[in-house]
Design a protein around this motif. Structure first.
Motif, PDB file in Angstrom:
ATOM      1  N   ILE A 264       0.850  -1.198   0.000  1.00 47.15           N
ATOM      2  CA  ILE A 264       0.000   0.000   0.000  1.00 47.15           C
ATOM      3  C   ILE A 264       0.887   1.250   0.000  1.00 47.15           C
ATOM      4  N   ALA A 265       1.909   1.222   0.853  1.00 48.05           N
ATOM      5  CA  ALA A 265       2.816   2.375   0.940  1.00 48.05           C
ATOM      6  C   ALA A 265       3.501   2.622  -0.408  1.00 48.05           C
ATOM      7  N   ALA A 266       3.866   1.538  -1.098  1.00 48.92           N
ATOM      8  CA  ALA A 266       4.553   1.693  -2.391  1.00 48.92           C
ATOM      9  C   ALA A 266       3.642   2.372  -3.412  1.00 48.92           C
ATOM     10  N   LYS A 267       2.371   2.021  -3.388  1.00 47.78           N
ATOM     11  CA  LYS A 267       1.421   2.656  -4.313  1.00 47.78           C
ATOM     12  C   LYS A 267       1.271   4.137  -3.984  1.00 47.78           C
ATOM     13  N   ALA A 268       1.224   4.440  -2.669  1.00 48.76           N
ATOM     14  CA  ALA A 268       1.093   5.839  -2.243  1.00 48.76           C
ATOM     15  C   ALA A 268       2.318   6.642  -2.699  1.00 48.76           C
ATOM     16  N   VAL A 269       3.501   6.071  -2.485  1.00 50.85           N
ATOM     17  CA  VAL A 269       4.736   6.773  -2.856  1.00 50.85           C
ATOM     18  C   VAL A 269       4.782   7.002  -4.370  1.00 50.85           C
ATOM     19  N   TYR A 270       4.415   5.970  -5.117  1.00 54.83           N
ATOM     20  CA  TYR A 270       4.440   6.088  -6.583  1.00 54.83           C
ATOM     21  C   TYR A 270       3.488   7.192  -7.054  1.00 54.83           C
ATOM     22  N   PHE A 271       2.252   7.143  -6.582  1.00 51.11           N
ATOM     23  CA  PHE A 271       1.273   8.146  -7.021  1.00 51.11           C
ATOM     24  C   PHE A 271       1.730   9.553  -6.625  1.00 51.11           C
ATOM     25  N   ARG A 272       2.208   9.679  -5.389  1.00 48.16           N
ATOM     26  CA  ARG A 272       2.631  11.009  -4.912  1.00 48.16           C
ATOM     27  C   ARG A 272       3.787  11.549  -5.738  1.00 48.16           C
ATOM     28  N   SER A 273       4.625  10.652  -6.262  1.00 45.18           N
ATOM     29  CA  SER A 273       5.779  11.100  -7.052  1.00 45.18           C
ATOM     30  C   SER A 273       5.339  11.682  -8.398  1.00 45.18           C
ATOM     31  N   ARG A 274       4.090  11.458  -8.774  1.00 41.38           N
ATOM     32  CA  ARG A 274       3.664  11.898 -10.113  1.00 41.38           C
ATOM     33  C   ARG A 274       2.625  13.014 -10.115  1.00 41.38           C
ATOM     34  N   ILE A 275       2.232  13.510  -8.959  1.00 46.14           N
ATOM     35  CA  ILE A 275       1.100  14.452  -8.972  1.00 46.14           C
ATOM     36  C   ILE A 275       1.437  15.831  -9.548  1.00 46.14           C
ATOM     37  N   ARG A 276       2.734  16.172  -9.598  1.00 48.62           N
ATOM     38  CA  ARG A 276       3.101  17.445 -10.237  1.00 48.62           C
ATOM     39  C   ARG A 276       2.665  17.470 -11.698  1.00 48.62           C
ATOM     40  N   GLU A 277       2.705  16.285 -12.308  1.00 46.34           N
ATOM     41  CA  GLU A 277       2.326  16.181 -13.730  1.00 46.34           C
ATOM     42  C   GLU A 277       0.881  16.598 -13.969  1.00 46.34           C
ATOM     43  N   ILE A 278       0.061  16.531 -12.939  1.00 49.11           N
ATOM     44  CA  ILE A 278      -1.341  16.919 -13.114  1.00 49.11           C
ATOM     45  C   ILE A 278      -1.639  18.218 -12.369  1.00 49.11           C
ATOM     46  N   GLY A 279      -0.605  18.989 -12.132  1.00 54.35           N
ATOM     47  CA  GLY A 279      -0.789  20.325 -11.555  1.00 54.35           C
ATOM     48  C   GLY A 279      -1.250  20.321 -10.113  1.00 54.35           C
ATOM     49  N   ALA A 280      -0.938  19.264  -9.380  1.00 56.23           N
ATOM     50  CA  ALA A 280      -1.404  19.186  -7.996  1.00 56.23           C
ATOM     51  C   ALA A 280      -0.222  19.135  -7.043  1.00 56.23           C
ATOM     52  N   ARG A 281      -0.496  19.436  -5.785  1.00 49.50           N
ATOM     53  CA  ARG A 281       0.547  19.335  -4.755  1.00 49.50           C
ATOM     54  C   ARG A 281      -0.039  18.678  -3.509  1.00 49.50           C
ATOM     55  N   LEU A 282       0.880  18.318  -2.592  1.00 55.47           N
ATOM     56  CA  LEU A 282       0.462  17.676  -1.345  1.00 55.47           C
ATOM     57  C   LEU A 282       0.348  18.712  -0.236  1.00 55.47           C
ATOM     58  N   PRO A 283      -0.472  18.444   0.767  1.00 56.35           N
ATOM     59  CA  PRO A 283      -0.453  19.300   1.957  1.00 56.35           C
ATOM     60  C   PRO A 283       0.843  19.037   2.742  1.00 56.35           C
ATOM     61  N   ASN A 284       1.101  19.852   3.773  1.00 62.31           N
ATOM     62  CA  ASN A 284       2.359  19.722   4.524  1.00 62.31           C
ATOM     63  C   ASN A 284       2.301  18.767   5.711  1.00 62.31           C
ATOM     64  N   TYR A 285       1.098  18.397   6.126  1.00 67.85           N
ATOM     65  CA  TYR A 285       0.991  17.543   7.324  1.00 67.85           C
ATOM     66  C   TYR A 285       1.309  16.072   6.992  1.00 67.85           C
ATOM     67  N   PRO A 286       1.590  15.254   8.023  1.00 67.47           N
ATOM     68  CA  PRO A 286       1.902  13.832   7.796  1.00 67.47           C
ATOM     69  C   PRO A 286       0.694  13.090   7.205  1.00 67.47           C
ATOM     70  N   LEU A 287       0.971  12.179   6.293  1.00 65.40           N
ATOM     71  CA  LEU A 287      -0.106  11.477   5.588  1.00 65.40           C
ATOM     72  C   LEU A 287      -0.164   9.991   5.932  1.00 65.40           C
ATOM     73  N   SER A 288      -1.363   9.477   5.918  1.00 68.56           N
ATOM     74  CA  SER A 288      -1.584   8.037   6.017  1.00 68.56           C
ATOM     75  C   SER A 288      -1.239   7.403   4.670  1.00 68.56           C
ATOM     76  N   ASN A 289      -0.874   6.110   4.695  1.00 69.79           N
ATOM     77  CA  ASN A 289      -0.687   5.385   3.428  1.00 69.79           C
ATOM     78  C   ASN A 289      -1.997   5.203   2.681  1.00 69.79           C
ATOM     79  N   ALA A 290      -3.101   5.317   3.429  1.00 70.41           N
ATOM     80  CA  ALA A 290      -4.392   4.917   2.870  1.00 70.41           C
ATOM     81  C   ALA A 290      -4.850   5.826   1.745  1.00 70.41           C
ATOM     82  N   ILE A 291      -4.493   7.109   1.853  1.00 65.63           N
ATOM     83  CA  ILE A 291      -5.112   8.076   0.949  1.00 65.63           C
ATOM     84  C   ILE A 291      -4.174   9.260   0.713  1.00 65.63           C
TER      85      ILE A 291
END
Ligand SMILES: *Cc1c(COP(=O)(O)O)cnc(C)c1O
Length: 358
Positions: A264-291
């Motif tokens: 699950i963590a690997a999927k989260a890391v992979y998706f998060r590594s690509r969100i710049r491509e769709i013009g999005a960013r992450l919040p600054n707080y710690p994240l769950s692997n779930a979402i």
């Protein structure tokens, strides 16, 4: 249909095949055996002693939150609620409805829960703390050890809604100092919605639940404790989902929970590594692997949500409140692969190509 939602999730084929079978009659020694087996596996995976008590409730997660509160507390208690989103707010409303005194730590969007938010509530006579380990409405994973230490120091009963962390993030009820933990079938367990489980440690069962008199028939834990001792529930449970649960926990112990969490963590890391491509960013707080909450600087969230639904039969989680049109949440639990995230990213790119974004 493809679900990138946190619950219901994209279910596994072994669960779907159980779902397609006849639901058996359950007041039998054979079904009791299945429940004993389920209960023992669940406590093992949850990291709690086999002496903890369990409640298998046929209801959604909110009912389990409410039931946990009214079985453990009364108007004589004083609770602290971590209210950092819609699920924290729900705990607060439950206290209001049942006239249980409480104060809320209200975290505004984007803020990380820290000791500074909790310190001023020390030595003020609080008897319990209510928290959602992962506040799924924002995806913030709270520092459970910080909360545990605070509760230990102040002798507070710790109730943790782990609905969106159990089987998503590392979770160990006894190590985390959790007195009461709440799970629900449709999230990390990846099953049909309808069963929620409350685990109560022995200390809390004896000191609180056994002597409390909640004004409820269906949700009285004492009745569930007596019945589970014979592998049963007081009322007809969602039998089919309990069979899905038994199958899932068995597979989980065979595969290894750590391996499952890493995937699950690997999927989260992979998706998060690509969100710049769709013009999005992450919040600054710690994240769950779930979402993964993804933030757009422009009000695009609802447009993307509908575009994915209407054109590709793809579902992501929308948000409510101030972030409604700026944030979407993408889940990493359930039967999803890296290819599915590639596809999701391509579909969102197509949104940008199709719709004029200014
Ligand atoms: C999903 C969820 C719930 C339960 O919601 P229901 O719709 O009642 O099942 C509770 N808490 C959290 C943190 C959740 O993610």
């Amino acid at each position: 249909m493809k679900l990138f939602t946190i619950g219901p999730v994209q279910m596994y084929s072994h669960t779907l095949s159980i779902k397609s079978k006849i639901v058996p009659y359950f007041r039998t020694p054979e079904f009791s055996e299945i429940m004993f087996n389920t209960d023992s596996m669940l406590k093992k995976i949850a990291g709690t002693s086999q002496s903890s008590k369990s409640v298998y409730l046929t209801a959604s997660g909110t009912a389990a939150m409410e039931a946990a509160v009214i079985n453990c507390f009364s108007s004589k208690d004083k609770l602290l609620v971590i209210n950092g989103g819609s699920f924290g707010m729900r705990f607060s409303k439950i206290c209001d409805v049942h006239c249980i005194p409480h104060e809320d730590i209200i975290l505004s969007f984007g803020k990380t829960l820290g000791l500074e938010h909790m310190e001023r509530f020390e030595n003020k006579g609080f008897t319990g703390l209510l928290v959602n380990h992962n506040e799924s409405s924002t995806g913030q994973l709270y520092d459970i050890k910080l909360i545990r230490d605070f509760c230990l120091k102040n002798n507070m009963c710790l109730i943790v809604d782990a609905i969106s962390t159990f089987m998503c993030d590392p979770f160990n009820m006894d190590d985390f100092g959790i007195d009461v933990a709440i799970f629900s079938s449709q999230k990390g367990l990846c099953l049909s919605p309808g069963i929620s489980i409350i685990l109560v440690n022995e200390k809390t069962a004896t000191a609180r639940v056994e002597i409390n008199k909640p004004r409820t028939l269906y949700f009285d834990f004492k009745d569930y404790f007596i019945n589970i001792a014979r592998g049963q529930t007081p009322f007809t449970p969602a039998v089919g989902i309990l069979l899905e649960l038994n199958d899932m926990l068995g597979r989980m112990l065979k595969t290894g929970v750590d391996k499952h969490l890493h995937a699950i963590a690997a999927k989260a890391v992979y998706f998060r590594s690509r969100i710049r491509e769709i013009g999005a960013r992450l919040p600054n707080y710690p994240l769950s692997n779930a979402i993964t909450p993804i933030i757009f600087d422009k009000p695009l969230a609802l447009g993307i949500f509908n575009f994915l639904k209407d054109n590709f039969d793809i579902f992501v989680n929308p948000c409510s409140g101030e972030m409604e049109n700026y944030m979407l949440r993408i889940s990493h639990i359930g039967n999803l692969t890296f290819d599915d995230y590639d596809m999701l990213i391509n579909c969102i790119k197509e949104y940008y190509e199709t719709v004029e974004v200014n």
